[in-house]
Design an enzyme around this catalytic site. Structure first.
Site, PDB file in Angstrom:
ATOM      1  N   ARG A   7      -9.242 -86.328  -8.287  1.00 19.79           N
ATOM      2  CA  ARG A   7      -9.727 -86.681  -7.065  1.00 19.79           C
ATOM      3  C   ARG A   7      -9.298 -88.003  -6.497  1.00 19.79           C
ATOM      4  O   ARG A   7      -9.163 -89.034  -7.399  1.00 19.79           O
ATOM      5  CB  ARG A   7     -11.437 -86.740  -7.364  1.00 19.79           C
ATOM      6  N   ARG A  56      -9.176 -98.694  17.762  1.00 18.87           N
ATOM      7  CA  ARG A  56      -9.201 -98.174  16.372  1.00 18.87           C
ATOM      8  C   ARG A  56      -7.932 -97.519  16.144  1.00 18.87           C
ATOM      9  O   ARG A  56      -7.818 -96.530  16.632  1.00 18.87           O
ATOM     10  CB  ARG A  56     -10.389 -97.403  15.953  1.00 18.87           C
ATOM     11  N   ALA A  95     -20.218-104.904  13.208  1.00 21.42           N
ATOM     12  CA  ALA A  95     -20.080-104.506  12.016  1.00 21.42           C
ATOM     13  C   ALA A  95     -19.151-105.300  11.354  1.00 21.42           C
ATOM     14  O   ALA A  95     -18.050-105.743  11.893  1.00 21.42           O
ATOM     15  CB  ALA A  95     -19.756-103.016  12.090  1.00 21.42           C
ATOM     16  N   LEU A 121     -16.975-106.187   7.084  1.00 19.88           N
ATOM     17  CA  LEU A 121     -16.921-105.791   5.544  1.00 19.88           C
ATOM     18  C   LEU A 121     -18.046-107.014   4.755  1.00 19.88           C
ATOM     19  O   LEU A 121     -18.376-108.034   5.193  1.00 19.88           O
ATOM     20  CB  LEU A 121     -15.709-106.036   4.892  1.00 19.88           C
ATOM     21  N   GLU A 147     -21.841-111.371  11.094  1.00 18.07           N
ATOM     22  CA  GLU A 147     -21.103-110.567  12.163  1.00 18.07           C
ATOM     23  C   GLU A 147     -21.605-110.462  13.476  1.00 18.07           C
ATOM     24  O   GLU A 147     -20.921-110.583  14.486  1.00 18.07           O
ATOM     25  CB  GLU A 147     -21.066-109.099  11.385  1.00 18.07           C
ATOM     26  N   GLU A 172     -18.844-111.701  16.069  1.00 13.25           N
ATOM     27  CA  GLU A 172     -18.500-110.769  17.208  1.00 13.25           C
ATOM     28  C   GLU A 172     -19.143-110.945  18.577  1.00 13.25           C
ATOM     29  O   GLU A 172     -18.830-110.421  19.555  1.00 13.25           O
ATOM     30  CB  GLU A 172     -18.416-109.355  16.853  1.00 13.25           C
ATOM     31  N   PRO A 211     -18.412 -89.547   1.780  1.00 13.15           N
ATOM     32  CA  PRO A 211     -18.418 -89.587   0.392  1.00 13.15           C
ATOM     33  C   PRO A 211     -17.479 -88.628  -0.329  1.00 13.15           C
ATOM     34  O   PRO A 211     -17.187 -88.732  -1.479  1.00 13.15           O
ATOM     35  CB  PRO A 211     -19.883 -89.200   0.129  1.00 13.15           C
ATOM     36  N   GLY A 212     -16.891 -87.765   0.503  1.00 17.44           N
ATOM     37  CA  GLY A 212     -15.729 -86.747  -0.184  1.00 17.44           C
ATOM     38  C   GLY A 212     -14.482 -87.839  -0.367  1.00 17.44           C
ATOM     39  O   GLY A 212     -13.577 -86.944  -0.931  1.00 17.44           O
ATOM     40  N   GLU A 268     -17.020 -95.959   0.348  1.00 19.85           N
ATOM     41  CA  GLU A 268     -17.629 -96.931   1.437  1.00 19.85           C
ATOM     42  C   GLU A 268     -19.231 -96.768   1.650  1.00 19.85           C
ATOM     43  O   GLU A 268     -19.753 -95.391   2.101  1.00 19.85           O
ATOM     44  CB  GLU A 268     -17.141 -96.924   2.703  1.00 19.85           C
ATOM     45  N   GLU A 328      -9.345-107.533  17.697  1.00 21.12           N
ATOM     46  CA  GLU A 328     -10.528-108.286  18.229  1.00 21.12           C
ATOM     47  C   GLU A 328     -10.170-109.250  19.721  1.00 21.12           C
ATOM     48  O   GLU A 328     -11.150-109.483  20.408  1.00 21.12           O
ATOM     49  CB  GLU A 328     -11.189-108.960  17.206  1.00 21.12           C
TER      50      GLU A 328
END
Length: 208
Positions: free
Chosen positions: A41, A68, A80, A82, A97, A101, A119-120, A124, A148
């Site tokens: 995996r 993006r 948003a 990290l 944030e 921002e 999740p696959g 995160e 930004e």
């Protein structure tokens, strides 16, 4: 049957990190399956994120439009970022944030929802906060750079964002989950029934 996600960890017999980036990495695990076979995996290792659905007194949501590159789109999103420091308090990160921002602060904070984005293929975890009682932040504005520097800021009625999500016009994960979760929360027990801002987060444990 209890309808609740539960922790579980299958045996890993070998692991490597074929790529190490600035913030994330790629890991390859050989995992023992229930039938005894071993499957490989590959997944992205991610520090975790926070996002803020900030709603003003006119029921408008603070949104950002940002390029993006992986999806070759400019997306409307909510603030948003990290979790830059392991064990960082997610509320503090969310407040940072929102300030960086949007140069905005909020008086009332609640946990809106917690999600695993993909999740696959990635570990995160994101905590999405609801922020109310908005006002302009004091102090100098955060200096932006790279993507930004081209970011746009707007306040859009919640109902218009819901319409855009259901019409397939808005695609950012945090925005979609956030606006739909708030809509459902209001129709159910109300936002005052949401978890407190310092509620435990097993996916990313933190100090108070």
């Amino acid at each position: 049957m209890e309808l609740q996600d539960t922790p579980e960890e299958w045996q890993v017999v070998a692991t490597t990190t074929p790529f190490q980036g600035n913030k994330t990495s790629v890991r390859t695990d050989d995992v023992v399956m229930p039938d005894g076979t071993v499957a490989r995996r590959d997944y992205q290792v991610h520090p975790g994120s926070v996002a803020v659905l900030a709603v003003d007194d006119e029921d408008r949501v603070l949104v950002l439009r940002q390029y993006r590159h992986p999806v070759r789109h400019k997306l409307w999103e909510i603030p948003a970022g990290l979790l830059d420091v392991p064990g960082e308090n997610p509320l503090h990160a969310a407040q940072r944030e929102l300030y960086e921002e949007a140069h905005v602060k909020a008086e009332d904070w609640r946990v809106l929802t917690d999600v695993y984005t993909t999740p696959g293929g990635c570990d995160e975890a994101i905590r999405i906060f609801l922020a109310r009682g908005l006002s302009e932040a004091v102090g100098e504005r955060f200096e932006v750079s790279e993507e930004e520097s081209d970011m746009e800021l707007a306040r859009v009625p919640l109902t218009e964002l819901v319409r855009g999500v259901l019409a397939g016009e808005l695609h950012n994960n945090c925005l979609v989950v956030g606006v739909l979760s708030l809509t459902v929360a209001r129709a159910a027990d109300g936002v005052d029934a949401l978890r407190q801002a310092d509620a435990p987060w097993p996916a990313r444990p933190f100090a108070a």
